[in-house]
Design a protein around this motif. Structure first.
Motif, PDB file in Angstrom:
ATOM      1  N   THR A   1      36.128  30.517   8.498  1.00  0.00           N
ATOM      2  CA  THR A   1      37.157  31.080   7.628  1.00  0.00           C
ATOM      3  C   THR A   1      36.634  31.219   6.193  1.00  0.00           C
TER       4      THR A   1
ATOM      5  N   PHE B   1      41.528  37.054  11.542  1.00  0.00           N
ATOM      6  CA  PHE B   1      42.496  35.985  11.855  1.00  0.00           C
ATOM      7  C   PHE B   1      43.344  36.336  13.072  1.00  0.00           C
TER       8      PHE B   1
ATOM      9  N   GLY C   1      42.112  34.862  16.122  1.00  0.00           N
ATOM     10  CA  GLY C   1      41.919  33.406  16.097  1.00  0.00           C
ATOM     11  C   GLY C   1      42.514  32.704  17.313  1.00  0.00           C
TER      12      GLY C   1
ATOM     13  N   PRO D   1      44.690  30.584   9.102  1.00  0.00           N
ATOM     14  CA  PRO D   1      43.595  31.423   8.584  1.00  0.00           C
ATOM     15  C   PRO D   1      44.117  32.665   7.880  1.00  0.00           C
TER      16      PRO D   1
ATOM     17  N   MET E   1      42.977  33.619   4.247  1.00  0.00           N
ATOM     18  CA  MET E   1      42.255  34.879   3.982  1.00  0.00           C
ATOM     19  C   MET E   1      43.019  35.750   2.986  1.00  0.00           C
TER      20      MET E   1
ATOM     21  N   ALA F   1      39.978  26.819   3.181  1.00  0.00           N
ATOM     22  CA  ALA F   1      39.114  27.389   4.226  1.00  0.00           C
ATOM     23  C   ALA F   1      38.146  26.331   4.749  1.00  0.00           C
TER      24      ALA F   1
ATOM     25  N   TYR G   1      40.046  23.908   6.943  1.00  0.00           N
ATOM     26  CA  TYR G   1      40.348  24.488   8.258  1.00  0.00           C
ATOM     27  C   TYR G   1      39.087  24.532   9.121  1.00  0.00           C
ATOM     28  N   ASP G   2      38.003  24.981   8.538  1.00  0.00           N
ATOM     29  CA  ASP G   2      36.746  25.085   9.300  1.00  0.00           C
ATOM     30  C   ASP G   2      36.250  23.722   9.760  1.00  0.00           C
TER      31      ASP G   2
END
Lengths: 388, 260
Positions: A66, A94, A97, A245, A249, A307, A310-311
Motif C-alpha cells: 500500500t 485497492f 484487495g 487501503p 490511497m 500505509a 497496513y502493510d
C-alpha cells in the motif's frame, strides 16, 4: 526511527511523475470538459506495468504494498490530473484487495493477471443510497437459485462502471434479522457487469469528470459460487482489505492534489506583481500557502504511517481514518487557498486551480465522509460510545 | 557488443532557477533534477541496439549523491550497469575535466560504441563529446539524427545548418553525439525500476580513475566568472486598441525604426 529517503519509493515517485508529466493540465482540462475517460494516460500506465503494483508477482503483478501504491498515486495526482488521474488507476489496486487476500485460487488466477496488465477493469459495488455508510443495511440481495445466485438491487457511486467488465459486489445473502451481527450474512461476489442485467447510469457531478461515477440498477444478475470472494456470509470482513487501503490511497492522492495546488499558487505569487511587488511578498498571501504546506507535510506523514501499518499487518482502521481526515482537510484548504491566491482569475478555467478545487472537494466526502471517519476515531480509537 | 552511454543530470526543465550567493552557478537546493534530455535519446538508441540483439549497456555519470537517481532511472529503463563518479573534488570541473573523467571510464570499459547527447540542457556547450572522442582515440560524429549499423561501421545522418543533412560513415568503435528527436524515448516500467535495484552501480572517485589533477576548479582551464539573469530593458510599450489598430500601429513603429 529512520526518515531517510527510501530509494525504491523515490524511484517510483520520480518515474511515475515523469510518465504522468506527459499528460499536462490542458489534457486533463479537456478530459474534464468532455467527461472522457483518459485512455491515453491509462494505457501508458498499463503498458508500464504500473496497474499491477500491489498484485502478487505470481499473478503477473509486482507484489508491492500500500505504501508503494500510495506513492504512485500521490505522484500522479500531483501532476495536474488530480483525483481523475488517481481514480483512473486506483480501483485496480485497492479494489482487488479483497480478491488478493481472500479470493479463491481460481479467482486469483483468472482475474488478477488481466487486472495487472490493465485489460480488466473492476468497479467497486458496495455503497447504496438507502444505506449510506451503514453497510449492514444494504438492500441488494443474492438469493440461492439451484447452483447459482440471483442478484437484485441498486448500487451507487460505482467508479469506472462505464469501463468495467467486473464489479466487486456486496449483497445480502442472509436476512439481517437472522444474523448474530448486522454485518454477518453479507457476501462479496466478483460478478460480471453484464449489461443484460445491470443498467448503468452515469451521475453528473461537481468534479473528477474524467472518471465516471455511476448508479447500477441490478435485476436478475446471475452469479455462481465460483464468484464468491472469501466465504458466503462473511463478505464484510473481506471488504476491510479494500476499504482501509482505499482510505489510505485516497489520502495519498489528496496530499498530491494539495501539493500541486500550492506549487502553482506559489509560482503565481512569485510572478504576479501588483503595487510594484510580487503578491507573495504580502503575508496575507504567503502565510496561508506556508500554513497549507505544513498541513500537507503532516498529512503526508500520516498516510505513509497508515500505509506502513497496513502493510505490516495492522487491520485496525485508526491510522487509515486519521490519514483520510487530515489529508482531505489539508488538500481542500490548500486548493481553496491556491484559488484565492489567483484572485478573480482563480475562478477562470484557464488557470486550472478551479479544477483542482472541484476535485479536492471529493476527498472530504469519499471514500467516507469526514464525519463518519471521525466517528470511527471516536468509537474505535478513543473508546467512546457509538453515536449513531 | 558493449555500449557506454554518458549521462548528465541537469535541473528539471520546470525548475525555477535562481543564481547562487557568489553568482557563479545556480542554487541547487530544493530543485528537482532529471537526465539531460539529449542524453535520453542517446540512452534510448543504446537500448534499441540492446533490444535488437546482444549488447551490454553501461551508463556513466559524474556528480553528487543526487545523480544516483538519474542512474537508477537509466537502469530502470534497461541499462545493465552504472558507473557513478561521486567525488566532491569534481565540483567545478570544466568541459575538459569532465571529458577526461569520462574518457578514463571509457578506457576502463573499452566499449564498441559511446553514445552521448549533443549538448546539455544547462551548459549548452557541446564541448564534451568531441573531447572524449579525441582522448580515447575514437572517430566521432555529432548532431546525429539517424543511424544505420553494419559490420564495423555506422552510417549516420548529421543535421547541418539550414535543414541540410550530411551522411557520414563512421568506423566502429566510435562515439556518436546525438541530436534530440533521434527516437521516441521509453519510460522506465515498474518492473524495470524494481529490477534496477539489483543491477550493479559502481561508485568511483577521480583518483580511482587517475584524473584527480584534471578535475574540479583546480584542474579547470575555463572558469565561470559570473552568472546572472538577463537584465530587463526599460521602455516596453503595450499597444492597445482593436487588432487592426494594433497591427497598424506596430507596422508604423517597425517602419519608424527602419526595420522594413
Amino acid at each position: 526511527m529512520d526518515f531517510s529517503p527510501d530509494s525504491e519509493l523515490e524511484s517510483i515517485a520520480t518515474e511515475a511523475r515523469q510518465l504522468a508529466g506527459q499528460f499536462d493540465d490542458q489534457y486533463w482540462s479537456e478530459k474534464d470538459r468532455a467527461h472522457e475517460f483518459p485512455w491515453e494516460y491509462y494505457n501508458a500506465f498499463a503498458a508500464g506495468g504500473w496497474i499491477g503494483i500491489i498484485i502478487p508477482e505470481k499473478y503477473g503483478g509486482v507484489g508491492l504494498g500500500t505504501l508503494h501504491a500510495g506513492t504512485l498515486l500521490n505522484a500522479v495526482s500531483s501532476c495536474g490530473g488530480a483525483m481523475s488521474a488517481a481514480s483512473a488507476l486506483h480501483i485496480s489496486m485497492f479494489g482487488m484487495g479483497p480478491v488478493i487476500h481472500h479470493g479463491s485460487e481460481r479467482l486469483k488466477e483468472q482475474y488478477l493477471p488481466p487486472t495487472a496488465t490493465g485489460e480488466l477493469h473492476v468497479s467497486f459495488g458496495v455503497t447504496e443510497d438507502d444505506a449510506g455508510t451503514d453497510t449492514s443495511r444494504i438492500r441488494t440481495t443474492a438469493v440461492r437459485d439451484g447452483n447459482r445466485w440471483i442478484v437484485n438491487g441498486k448500487k451507487i457511486w460505482n467508479t469506472k462502471a462505464q469501463q468495467a467488465q467486473k464489479v466487486l459486489l456486496l449483497a445480502r445473502t442472509t436476512p439481517r434479522e437472522e444474523c448474530a451481527k448486522p454485518t454477518d450474512g453479507l457476501t462479496l461476489f466478483l460478478a460480471d457487469l453484464d449489461k443484460r442485467y445491470v443498467d448503468i447510469r452515469e451521475i453528473p457531478k461537481l468534479g473528477r469528470n474524467a472518471v465516471n461515477s455511476n448508479e447500477l440498477f441490478i435485476e436478475g444478475l446471475p452469479v455462481t459460487d465460483d464468484d464468491v470472494v472469501g466465504d458466503v456470509g462473511r463478505g464484510f470482513r473481506c471488504l476491510i482489505d479494500g476499504i482501509n487501503p482505499e482510505r489510505i490511497m485516497v489520502s495519498a492522492e489528496a496530499v498530491g492534489v494539495g501539493r500541486r495546488a500550492i506549487e502553482v499558487a506559489v509560482r503565481y505569487a512569485r510572478e504576479r506583481v501588483v503595487f510594484n511587488r510580487p503578491i507573495g511578498q504580502n503575508q496575507a498571501i504567503a502565510h496561508p500557502l506556508a500554513d497549507s504546506h505544513t498541513e500537507l507535510d503532516a498529512a503526508d506523514l500520516l498516510w505513509k504511517y497508515a500505509a506502513w501499518a497496513y502493510d505490516n499487518g495492522d487491520r485496525h482502521g485508526g491510522a487509515a481514518n486519521a490519514a483520510k481526515i487530515r489529508s482531505a482537510e489539508a488538500c481542500f484548504t490548500a486548493c481553496d487557498r491556491a484559488l484565492q491566491t489567483f484572485g478573480g482569475m482563480g475562478y477562470a478555467v484557464e488557470m486550472q486551480v478551479e479544477r483542482y478545487w472541484r476535485e479536492a472537494r471529493l476527498a472530504r466526502l469519499a471514500p467516507i465522509s469526514q464525519e463518519m471517519a471521525t466517528n470511527y476515531i471516536a468509537e474505535h480509537v478513543l473508546g467512546l460510545p457509538r453515536s449513531y | 557488443m558493449k555500449i557506454l552511454v554518458c549521462l548528465k543530470q541537469v535541473p528539471h526543465q520546470d525548475a525555477r532557477l535562481d543564481v547562487n550567493g557568489d553568482g557563479t552557478w545556480i542554487k541547487e537546493d530544493g530543485i528537482k533534477f532529471e537526465i539531460n534530455s539529449y542524453d535520453t535519446y542517446a540512452l534510448e538508441e543504446a537500448l534499441r541496439i540492446k533490444d535488437a540483439g546482444e549488447a551490454e549497456v553501461v551508463v556513466a555519470s559524474i556528480g553528487p549523491d543526487r545523480v544516483t537517481q538519474a542512474l537508477r532511472t537509466a537502469l530502470g529503463m534497461g541499462a545493465d550497469r552504472a558507473v557513478h563518479v561521486n567525488d566532491a573534488a569534481c565540483q567545478g570541473s570544466d568541459a575538459l575535466g569532465i571529458a577526461k573523467t569520462l574518457a578514463a571510464i571509457a578506457k576502463e570499459e573499452s566499449p564498441d560504441l559511446i553514445l552521448m547527447g549533443l549538448m546539455s540542457d544547462d551548459g549548452n556547450a557541446s564541448a564534451v563529446p568531441p573531447m572524449v572522442a579525441e582522448l580515447v582515440g575514437m572517430p566521432s560524429a555529432t548532431a546525429v539524427v539517424a543511424t544505420e549499423r553494419s559490420e564495423g561501421n555506422i552510417r549516420v545522418e548529421r543535421e547541418l545548418e539550414g535543414g541540410a543533412v550530411e551522411v557520414v560513415d563512421v568506423p566502429t568503435p566510435c562515439l556518436l553525439a546525438v541530436q534530440s528527436g533521434l527516437n521516441q524515448v521509453r519510460y522506465a516500467s515498474l518492473k524495470g525500476i524494481m529490477a534496477a535495484k539489483k543491477k550493479p552501480l559502481d561508485v568511483k572517485t577521480a583518483a580511482d580513475l587517475g584524473v584527480a589533477d584534471a578535475v574540479g576548479t583546480a584542474g579547470a582551464k575555463v572558469k565561470i566568472e559570473k552568472i546572472y539573469q538577463p537584465l530587463r530593458g526599460e521602455g516596453a510599450e503595450i499597444l492597445s486598441g482593436s487588432t487592426d489598430e494594433i497591427v497598424s500601429s506596430l507596422m508604423n513603429k517597425i517602419k519608424e525604426l527602419g526595420l522594413l
